[in-house]
Design a protein around this motif. Sequence first.
Motif, mmCIF file in Angstrom:
data_model
loop_
_atom_site.group_PDB
_atom_site.id
_atom_site.type_symbol
_atom_site.label_atom_id
_atom_site.label_comp_id
_atom_site.label_asym_id
_atom_site.label_seq_id
_atom_site.Cartn_x
_atom_site.Cartn_y
_atom_site.Cartn_z
ATOM 1 N N ILE A 92 42.840 28.245 32.610
ATOM 2 C CA ILE A 92 43.568 29.154 33.269
ATOM 3 C C ILE A 92 43.013 30.699 33.393
ATOM 4 O O ILE A 92 43.137 31.354 34.418
ATOM 5 C CB ILE A 92 45.040 29.329 32.672
ATOM 6 C CG1 ILE A 92 45.681 28.037 32.795
ATOM 7 C CG2 ILE A 92 45.771 30.424 33.133
ATOM 8 C CD1 ILE A 92 47.020 27.609 32.202
ATOM 9 N N VAL A 93 42.570 30.925 32.096
ATOM 10 C CA VAL A 93 42.140 32.638 32.227
ATOM 11 C C VAL A 93 40.872 32.678 33.141
ATOM 12 O O VAL A 93 40.717 33.586 33.803
ATOM 13 C CB VAL A 93 41.619 32.912 30.919
ATOM 14 C CG1 VAL A 93 40.891 34.170 30.764
ATOM 15 C CG2 VAL A 93 42.861 33.065 29.811
ATOM 16 N N VAL A 94 39.821 31.680 33.034
ATOM 17 C CA VAL A 94 38.680 32.078 33.920
ATOM 18 C C VAL A 94 38.845 31.671 35.099
ATOM 19 O O VAL A 94 38.438 32.609 36.134
ATOM 20 C CB VAL A 94 37.330 31.146 33.368
ATOM 21 C CG1 VAL A 94 35.989 31.219 34.193
ATOM 22 C CG2 VAL A 94 37.211 31.382 31.888
ATOM 23 N N VAL A 95 39.629 30.735 35.670
ATOM 24 C CA VAL A 95 40.098 30.574 37.137
ATOM 25 C C VAL A 95 40.730 31.831 37.634
ATOM 26 O O VAL A 95 40.563 32.441 38.750
ATOM 27 C CB VAL A 95 40.784 29.271 37.287
ATOM 28 C CG1 VAL A 95 41.561 29.407 38.842
ATOM 29 C CG2 VAL A 95 40.103 28.138 37.064
ATOM 30 N N GLY A 96 41.634 32.537 36.707
ATOM 31 C CA GLY A 96 42.206 33.588 36.903
ATOM 32 C C GLY A 96 41.428 34.939 37.310
ATOM 33 O O GLY A 96 41.943 35.689 37.915
ATOM 34 N N VAL A 97 40.261 34.905 36.710
ATOM 35 C CA VAL A 97 39.350 36.157 36.840
ATOM 36 C C VAL A 97 38.914 35.902 38.152
ATOM 37 O O VAL A 97 38.700 36.874 39.035
ATOM 38 C CB VAL A 97 38.101 35.951 35.759
ATOM 39 C CG1 VAL A 97 37.069 37.170 36.145
ATOM 40 C CG2 VAL A 97 38.628 36.406 34.586
ATOM 41 N N GLY A 98 38.537 34.825 38.844
ATOM 42 C CA GLY A 98 37.942 34.616 40.077
ATOM 43 C C GLY A 98 39.116 34.734 41.214
ATOM 44 O O GLY A 98 38.752 35.442 42.213
ATOM 45 N N VAL A 99 40.366 34.215 40.813
ATOM 46 C CA VAL A 99 41.452 34.477 41.933
ATOM 47 C C VAL A 99 41.740 35.947 41.966
ATOM 48 O O VAL A 99 41.843 36.507 42.917
ATOM 49 C CB VAL A 99 42.521 33.784 41.250
ATOM 50 C CG1 VAL A 99 43.780 34.208 42.058
ATOM 51 C CG2 VAL A 99 42.291 32.028 41.414
ATOM 52 N N PHE A 100 41.716 36.817 40.928
ATOM 53 C CA PHE A 100 42.204 38.166 41.025
ATOM 54 C C PHE A 100 40.857 39.026 41.671
ATOM 55 O O PHE A 100 41.121 39.954 42.384
ATOM 56 C CB PHE A 100 42.251 38.747 39.490
ATOM 57 C CG PHE A 100 43.664 38.452 39.151
ATOM 58 C CD1 PHE A 100 44.722 39.489 39.220
ATOM 59 C CD2 PHE A 100 44.317 37.507 38.693
ATOM 60 C CE1 PHE A 100 45.966 39.575 38.988
ATOM 61 C CE2 PHE A 100 45.898 37.230 38.525
ATOM 62 C CZ PHE A 100 46.451 38.298 38.288
ATOM 63 N N ILE A 101 39.684 38.675 41.579
ATOM 64 C CA ILE A 101 38.689 39.311 42.051
ATOM 65 C C ILE A 101 38.706 39.001 43.766
ATOM 66 O O ILE A 101 38.692 40.303 44.403
ATOM 67 C CB ILE A 101 37.291 38.605 41.599
ATOM 68 C CG1 ILE A 101 36.990 39.220 40.305
ATOM 69 C CG2 ILE A 101 36.164 39.166 42.556
ATOM 70 C CD1 ILE A 101 35.806 38.503 39.688
ATOM 71 N N VAL A 102 38.983 37.890 44.360
ATOM 72 C CA VAL A 102 39.071 37.830 45.527
ATOM 73 C C VAL A 102 40.321 38.039 46.108
ATOM 74 O O VAL A 102 40.512 38.816 47.147
ATOM 75 C CB VAL A 102 38.717 36.211 46.061
ATOM 76 C CG1 VAL A 102 37.647 35.753 45.851
ATOM 77 C CG2 VAL A 102 40.060 35.487 45.431
ATOM 78 N N GLY A 103 41.428 38.072 45.221
ATOM 79 C CA GLY A 103 42.826 38.495 45.784
ATOM 80 C C GLY A 103 42.862 39.987 45.801
ATOM 81 O O GLY A 103 43.513 40.705 46.709
ATOM 82 N N TYR A 104 42.110 40.719 44.998
ATOM 83 C CA TYR A 104 41.989 42.462 45.317
ATOM 84 C C TYR A 104 40.979 42.880 46.072
ATOM 85 O O TYR A 104 40.813 44.049 46.741
ATOM 86 C CB TYR A 104 42.035 43.024 43.941
ATOM 87 C CG TYR A 104 43.597 43.018 43.379
ATOM 88 C CD1 TYR A 104 44.330 44.183 44.015
ATOM 89 C CD2 TYR A 104 43.851 41.789 42.598
ATOM 90 C CE1 TYR A 104 45.841 44.139 43.103
ATOM 91 C CE2 TYR A 104 45.294 42.267 42.065
ATOM 92 C CZ TYR A 104 45.878 43.024 42.239
ATOM 93 O OH TYR A 104 47.219 43.099 41.861
ATOM 94 N N ARG A 105 39.484 42.097 46.255
ATOM 95 C CA ARG A 105 38.499 42.611 46.597
ATOM 96 C C ARG A 105 38.155 41.873 47.867
ATOM 97 O O ARG A 105 37.142 42.206 48.605
ATOM 98 C CB ARG A 105 37.297 42.607 45.908
ATOM 99 C CG ARG A 105 37.514 43.465 44.544
ATOM 100 C CD ARG A 105 36.210 43.515 43.665
ATOM 101 N NE ARG A 105 35.150 44.161 44.263
ATOM 102 C CZ ARG A 105 34.942 45.398 44.379
ATOM 103 N NH1 ARG A 105 35.688 46.351 43.664
ATOM 104 N NH2 ARG A 105 33.854 46.091 44.601
ATOM 105 N N GLY A 106 38.657 40.777 48.233
ATOM 106 C CA GLY A 106 38.548 40.102 49.653
ATOM 107 C C GLY A 106 37.309 38.954 49.476
ATOM 108 O O GLY A 106 37.007 38.861 48.409
ATOM 109 N N ALA A 107 36.811 38.639 50.380
ATOM 110 C CA ALA A 107 35.927 37.694 50.295
ATOM 111 C C ALA A 107 34.682 37.972 51.120
ATOM 112 O O ALA A 107 34.127 37.028 51.882
ATOM 113 C CB ALA A 107 36.300 36.238 51.159
#
Length: 269
Positions: A92-107
């Motif tokens: 959950i935590v590590v997937v969350g890091v990736g999700v928040f990166i693209v959620g706030y910084r785009g693709a």
Amino acid sequence: MQGAIDGFRYGAVTPVAVYLMACLGGALGLRCIVRSLLNEQSWKPGWLALGAASIGCGIWTMHFIAMLGFQVEQTGIRYDTGLTLLSLAVAIVVVGVGVFIVGYRGAGRVTLGVAGVITGMGVAAMHYLGMAAVKVNGDIRYDMATVGLSVAIAIVAATAALWAAVSVRGFLASLGASLVMGLAVSGMHYTAMAAVSVHVHGTGAFAGDSPASLLLPMLLGPVVFLLLAGVVVMFDPLLVLGDGEWNRSPQPAEPVAPGSEGTSSGAPP
């Protein structure tokens, strides 16, 4: 003595359940991420966290459903509870890091690559932590080339999933992306399991509860969470309206000239 490994104790039941669970977690996660991106009034941290938890729980649940079908004929199997739960937290935590990166910084290319590597490594770490929780009367060994292949598959699958989350818009497109993601994640698991061999110390009894007696109660919590997340996603008003309605703002009213109230457009002044 080399142990005889069977990863499909219940036949096709566990692989099918594994695939469906991976697809469920992926579908819920992708819809939550898309929901946070397509509507500026959304509570973005909450939706991203729900998406990360859905993907993480889906991957973890998929792994241990698959492990219900894993057996070594010459020895029993036990699971370390602490490591099993730690693998869920890592997912959950590590997937969350990736999700928040693209959620706030785009693709962007660099951003997506960094987030994909982090998330893929997290998926792989969850798998091998889960395998570290497996206790047998012997030594579990790995073919490192196959391990490397499984990690590469995890990174590619994670990168593709994150790209889909910020690029795919329609419901059917998201559903298709989740089906592909489920295939990649479950394929990563069985690739990683192909790297496993067990050197059994002896044929004596290995005391302990059956794997199902530990795993089934532990699987209950994440499965219930995924079902509740599914209810939230299915009954969210913006998702019910459809993608085309999310960013549609009400049309501003036309200004009324002073003194024109109550007169019709065709009436003389």
